[in-house]
Design an enzyme around this catalytic site. Structure first.
Site, mmCIF file in Angstrom:
data_model
loop_
_atom_site.group_PDB
_atom_site.id
_atom_site.type_symbol
_atom_site.label_atom_id
_atom_site.label_comp_id
_atom_site.label_asym_id
_atom_site.label_seq_id
_atom_site.Cartn_x
_atom_site.Cartn_y
_atom_site.Cartn_z
ATOM 1 N N LYS A 116 69.951 -54.006 21.804
ATOM 2 C CA LYS A 116 71.051 -54.740 21.163
ATOM 3 C C LYS A 116 72.319 -53.901 21.322
ATOM 4 O O LYS A 116 72.240 -52.686 21.423
ATOM 5 C CB LYS A 116 70.763 -54.912 19.668
ATOM 6 C CG LYS A 116 69.578 -55.795 19.345
ATOM 7 C CD LYS A 116 70.059 -57.197 18.944
ATOM 8 C CE LYS A 116 68.897 -58.109 18.624
ATOM 9 N NZ LYS A 116 68.252 -57.752 17.358
ATOM 10 N N HIS A 119 77.583 -52.075 18.413
ATOM 11 C CA HIS A 119 78.890 -52.672 18.160
ATOM 12 C C HIS A 119 79.588 -51.988 16.997
ATOM 13 O O HIS A 119 79.030 -51.106 16.353
ATOM 14 C CB HIS A 119 78.761 -54.183 17.932
ATOM 15 C CG HIS A 119 77.884 -54.532 16.782
ATOM 16 N ND1 HIS A 119 78.352 -54.620 15.495
ATOM 17 C CD2 HIS A 119 76.561 -54.784 16.723
ATOM 18 C CE1 HIS A 119 77.358 -54.927 14.699
ATOM 19 N NE2 HIS A 119 76.251 -55.030 15.419
ATOM 20 N N HIS A 122 78.095 -51.010 13.610
ATOM 21 C CA HIS A 122 77.273 -49.811 13.401
ATOM 22 C C HIS A 122 78.105 -48.585 13.093
ATOM 23 O O HIS A 122 77.583 -47.541 12.751
ATOM 24 C CB HIS A 122 76.452 -49.491 14.652
ATOM 25 C CG HIS A 122 75.431 -50.511 14.954
ATOM 26 N ND1 HIS A 122 75.441 -51.255 16.097
ATOM 27 C CD2 HIS A 122 74.364 -50.936 14.244
ATOM 28 C CE1 HIS A 122 74.436 -52.096 16.080
ATOM 29 N NE2 HIS A 122 73.767 -51.923 14.971
HETATM 30 N N1 ARG Z 1 67.804 -51.195 12.377
HETATM 31 C C1 ARG Z 1 68.219 -51.735 11.122
HETATM 32 C C2 ARG Z 1 69.392 -52.676 11.331
HETATM 33 O O1 ARG Z 1 70.224 -52.474 12.175
HETATM 34 C C3 ARG Z 1 68.627 -50.669 10.135
HETATM 35 C C4 ARG Z 1 67.508 -49.743 9.731
HETATM 36 C C5 ARG Z 1 67.855 -48.961 8.514
HETATM 37 N N2 ARG Z 1 66.834 -48.047 8.130
HETATM 38 C C6 ARG Z 1 65.664 -48.377 7.553
HETATM 39 N N3 ARG Z 1 64.833 -47.413 7.282
HETATM 40 N N4 ARG Z 1 65.396 -49.623 7.230
HETATM 41 O O2 ARG Z 1 69.517 -53.642 10.621
#
Ligand code: ARG
Length: 553
Positions: A116, A119, A122
């Site tokens: 992905k 962007h 983040h």
């Molecule tokens: N990858 C997830 C997102 O972009 C965020 C993960 C955050 N960390 C976790 N331990 N859930 O939505």
């Protein structure tokens, strides 16, 4: 030099501790003691209590005078002694820097999703987490930076199917290609049920460890990381672990077993859930009816793994406010499982980012790549420098620091819970509340110091820094440690950002009010010493905000 402690000891009441003393607001002395909370116990009005305390302070030599106002006791310090103390402080601040010794903080941040785009959305997690990483390290904590990669889920089956179907295997895949493939798959599979089915079977192949499928999946992962690592390198962001969702594939079963054994689960429409009605939350989904695990299941396993592996005192999740419910559920389930450390889990949430007034969307519409935003900002910084200071050496390096700093300060300068809008002119303004303003003030200090080279030697006379303008700067310098501790405690880098703006403003007022370099050696020496302390503090503070401070700009 801990004045809060000194004052509380001078008051000599068992009720008053150093924590009760606060840094005074502008115009109310140097420190203040609110006396409201003692009223009940002492059976007196806050005003009377303040007067009593003041009367008992008669012979105290570091306090010049006190003032009772509206239930507060304000302290005006003996300026000379105060300045001497602040200026003599060890710039390495050993006490501050060991305050977290022996403690461990896990910080889960950036946590991007494989295949992905990286962007601008983040940016917040990356900057806030990256800054907290530096702040906690600065305070002597053992810090574990974790990029909890979104590297598992049925979307990888779809991507694999698309790649096999349409991917150009003769050339190196890019993140952009992956996006295109994924979008094409989504569109075509709507019309073509066989293709949709193909996505599911390809995911099964990855799940079962088919070597070809796994190799391609690993290639998607490596390609994504290669691209985002370029951004991380540019921002000075580090991680100690990239263990993401896939890492927990074989670590969830014991958790599920325990949840069932403890009678916390229920089967609902074939799915396994933990009901949380008693806590005003919808059920936490543990296993889907088709047997698949979920985001939350992986996070349960991840929390357990971090507790076992790092024995953390705190585990921070720097994730947008949208995931608030997820984390409340996660923390509650761990608490119900009897994990005593669940109280040390913190969701460090932040608001939304828009870009030049328009909201962001990860779907086809409005994707703004972080790498482009950084590059554009650096380019614009370069133009500004070209215009303001065309003879500057190292223009590229300075533009890089200014551009990156501007983007970081955008993310870190505002209370994190607030929504923010990215605007090039605003983040690059040299006289707003921006990184360039701080960098410019730092460079101003450095240029004064360079000009005066040999006149700074020797002890400065503190009496020469007691005028209002100099003293205001000294007062701010004295609270740097408190500010960093406060930022760590609130998980709020903006506390440091605000402070640096105040410090820079205060120094610039001092700078404009009188010449730093004069014929008077003693005065010059004192003012240079103050200038050097300000430069050092701005540089240190900016580093905690992921921003470099060039000596010239
Ligand atoms: N990858 C997830 C997102 O972009 C965020 C993960 C955050 N960390 C976790 N331990 N859930 O939505």
């Amino acid at each position: 030099m801990d004045y809060k402690k000194k004052i509380s000891e001078a008051i000599g009441s068992p009720l008053v501790t150093a924590d009760d003393i606060m840094t005074a607001a502008e115009g109310h002395g140097d420190y203040a003691l609110p006396c409201f909370k003692y009223a009940r116990q002492l059976r007196k009005s806050p005003q009377a209590i303040a007067e009593d305390f003041a009367a008992g302070l008669g012979g105290c030599d570091f306090i010049e005078r006190t003032e009772v106002a509206g239930g507060y006791l304000n302290f005006y310090l003996e300026r000379k002694a105060f300045v001497r103390g602040v200026m003599a402080e060890d710039p390495g601040r050993p006490q501050l820097r060991s305050s977290g010794a022996g403690k461990t903080a896990c910080i889960d941040y950036s946590s991007i999703n494989i295949a992905k785009p990286f962007h601008i959305g983040h940016l917040m997690s990356t900057a806030i987490g990256g800054s907290l990483y530096r702040i906690y390290k600065y305070l002597g904590w053992n810090v574990v930076g974790i990029n909890h990669l979104g590297d598992w889920g049925t979307q990888f089956g779809k991507l694999l199917a698309a790649y096999e179907e349409w991917g150009d295997k003769t050339k190196k895949l890019t993140l952009g290609d992956m996006l295109d493939l994924y979008v094409r798959f989504t569109e075509e599979s709507e019309r073509d049920p066989a293709l949709a089915e193909r996505g599911r079977t390809e995911f099964l192949r990855i799940e079962r460890g088919d070597p070809d499928a796994v190799r391609t999946y690993e290639m998607f992962k490596a390609t994504t990381l290669e691209e985002v690592n370029k951004v991380y390198a540019r921002l000075g962001i580090e991680f100690d672990s990239y263990n993401g969702e896939a890492f927990y594939n074989d670590k969830m079963q014991p958790i599920i077993d325990e949840l069932e054994a403890k009678g916390l689960t229920e089967v609902s429409d074939g799915a396994l859930v933990v009901r949380l009605d008693d806590y005003g939350m919808p059920p936490c989904l543990i296993r889907r009816s088709d047997g698949a695990s979920l985001y939350a299941t992986r996070d349960l396993a991840a929390a357990q793994y971090r507790a076992d592996t790092y024995k953390f005192d705190k585990c921070l999740y720097v994730v947008a406010t949208q995931q608030n419910l997820h984390f409340r559920q996660l923390f509650k389930v761990l608490e119900l499982m009897g994990r005593e450390w669940a109280k040390n889990l913190v969701h460090v949430q932040f608001g939304m980012v828009s870009y030049e007034g328009k909201p962001l969307s990860t779907r086809k519409g409005h994707v703004v790549f972080l790498a482009d935003v950084i590059e554009n900002t650096v380019q614009k910084a370069r133009e500004i420098i070209e215009e303001k200071n065309p003879d500057l050496p190292n223009k590229d390096a300075v533009a890089e620091s200014v551009g990156v700093g501007a983007v970081m300060f955008f993310a870190l300068g505002t209370q994190r819970i607030k929504d923010v809008d990215f605007d090039y002119d605003r983040v690059l303004s040299f006289d707003g509340e921006t990184a360039p303003y701080l960098q410019y003030t730092h460079a101003r200090c450095m240029s004064v110091l360079a000009k005066a080279e040999n006149r700074a030697e020797g002890e400065p006379d503190p009496a020469l820094l007691t005028d209002d303008d100099a003293y205001a700067v000294v007062r701010l310098l004295s609270v740097f440690g408190d500010v960093v501790l406060d930022a760590a405690e609130k998980y709020e880098p903006s506390v440091i950002a605000r402070y640096l703006i105040d410090l820079a403003r205060s120094y610039n007022r001092f700078y404009i009010a009188g010449r730093i370099i004069t014929d008077d050696d003693a005065l010059t020496r004192a003012r240079l010493a103050l200038t050097s302390a300000v430069a050092r503090t701005i540089k240190t503070g900016l580093r905690l905000l992921l921003t470099e401070a060039p000596d010239r700009m």
